[in-house]
Design a protein around this motif. Structure first.
Motif, short mmCIF file in Angstrom:
data_model
loop_
_atom_site.label_atom_id
_atom_site.label_comp_id
_atom_site.label_asym_id
_atom_site.label_seq_id
_atom_site.Cartn_x
_atom_site.Cartn_y
_atom_site.Cartn_z
N ALA A 178 -32.43 -19.75 -68.16
CA ALA A 178 -33.68 -19.49 -67.45
C ALA A 178 -34.89 -19.65 -68.38
O ALA A 178 -36.02 -19.80 -67.90
CB ALA A 178 -33.67 -18.09 -66.85
N THR A 185 -33.95 -26.24 -65.70
CA THR A 185 -35.00 -25.79 -64.78
C THR A 185 -34.53 -25.76 -63.34
O THR A 185 -34.85 -24.83 -62.59
CB THR A 185 -36.23 -26.71 -64.92
OG1 THR A 185 -36.62 -26.78 -66.28
CG2 THR A 185 -37.37 -26.19 -64.07
N SER A 225 -27.98 -15.94 -69.43
CA SER A 225 -29.42 -15.79 -69.20
C SER A 225 -30.27 -16.81 -69.95
O SER A 225 -31.43 -17.01 -69.60
CB SER A 225 -29.87 -14.38 -69.60
OG SER A 225 -29.21 -13.40 -68.82
N GLN A 277 -29.77 -24.36 -59.81
CA GLN A 277 -30.28 -23.17 -60.48
C GLN A 277 -29.97 -23.22 -61.96
O GLN A 277 -29.00 -23.87 -62.39
CB GLN A 277 -29.63 -21.93 -59.85
CG GLN A 277 -29.88 -21.82 -58.35
CD GLN A 277 -28.99 -20.77 -57.70
OE1 GLN A 277 -28.20 -20.10 -58.36
NE2 GLN A 277 -29.12 -20.64 -56.39
N PRO A 278 -30.77 -22.53 -62.78
CA PRO A 278 -30.49 -22.50 -64.21
C PRO A 278 -29.07 -22.04 -64.51
O PRO A 278 -28.62 -21.01 -64.00
CB PRO A 278 -31.52 -21.50 -64.75
CG PRO A 278 -32.65 -21.55 -63.77
CD PRO A 278 -31.99 -21.76 -62.43
#
Length: 288
Positions: free
Chosen positions: A38, A134, A35, A244-245
């Motif tokens: 993000a 990002t 996580s 995607q992150p």
């Protein structure tokens, strides 16, 4: 800043100690190592410059307990034949566009691991791995480094028999056996890399150590020799795929793989492989 994965928790990695990110930040950042990408910019603002080894809440770490720093990437994209000398040793023409395949996420393992060989023709491929921050679509090359969270070390271990099954190549399957994507020891932020190295010119090397302790250099290249630079890869991938992150991008391997040798050489039980990249540390696999 170096972010690692200890027992499923995101930690800052020092030279000999680690600092739990969630605890040290009083819950500002998640304990989940997947996580953190993000909110990478905010994490960097908080974590850059922390002296982990001297922090009062840090603890000693056994490298063997570290897991993949990015444990559940949404996408693993890998670029083949991205060094001219590697293309030559493979007997293939230089690509006009990045040659892209995937490694399935179930092949990920930590930086120091025992890997079970799947057959008699399993090869090594030392690689710089980009970790997306990002992300997005249609990222111009000039913006690419701003979208990257950091870099880590990877080995694109490859079963050459499975890779070349049938009339069409099976790159993704041949490179996705259990443990065939070791990464780590940490994701190193771009800022930390730039503090000591040229981010576009990093030495990538690997060596083998046999059961008697004898060492051999297998690969020794530099990322400045990539056909497609890191920004060019991000630009061309994001023109098609939404990055995607936490996505991983394996950027290709320099010359020196076993299949390109005469006679061919492959990994054998009892052999140890050590892969190093400037500013990123090293990873180590033992083969069984």
């Amino acid at each position: 800043m170096r972010v690692a994965n200890l027992d499923g928790r995101a930690v800052l990695l020092g030279d000999i100690r680690v600092l739990d990110i969630a605890s040290a930040s009083a819950g500002r950042f998640s304990a989940d190592p997947q996580s953190v990408y993000a909110s990478w910019s905010e994490l960097c603002e908080w974590g850059e410059g922390i002296d982990v080894d001297r922090h009062p809440r840090s603890v000693d770490v056994d490298r063997a307990t570290l897991a993949p720093p990015v444990p559940r990437p949404g996408q693993i994209l890998a670029v083949g034949l991205n060094y001219a000398e590697h293309a030559a040793e493979s007997g293939l023409e230089l690509p006009q566009h990045p040659l892209v395949f995937t490694k399935f996420a179930s092949s990920l393992t930590g930086p120091d691991a025992v890997v079970q060989l799947s057959g008699a023709r399993v090869d090594w491929e030392a690689e710089l791995v980009v970790v997306i921050g990002t992300g997005g679509r249609d990222i111009p090359a000039g913006e690419a480094w701003n979208r990257i969270a950091g870099l880590t070390i990877g080995q694109d271990i490859s079963d050459r028999d499975v890779q070349w099954w049938g009339a069409s190549a099976q790159f993704s399957l041949g490179k996705s056996f259990e443990g065939y994507a070791p990464t780590g020891p940490a994701v190193v932020s771009v800022a930390e890399i730039e503090a000591g190295h040229d981010r576009d010119d990093l030495r990538v090397s690997c060596r083998s150590i046999d059961s008697s302790g004898q060492e051999r250099v297998l690969q020794d290249g530099r990322t400045r020799d990539m056909i497609f630079t890191v920004p060019a890869i991000v630009e061309q991938l994001s023109a098609i795929v939404e990055l995607q992150p936490g996505d991983l991008v394996f950027t290709g391997t320099p010359a020196g793989v076993g299949q390109g040798r005469t006679p061919e050489e492959f990994l054998t039980p009892g052999l140890t492989l050590v892969t190093e990249i400037d500013g990123l540390g090293s990873i180590r696999q033992e083969f069984a």
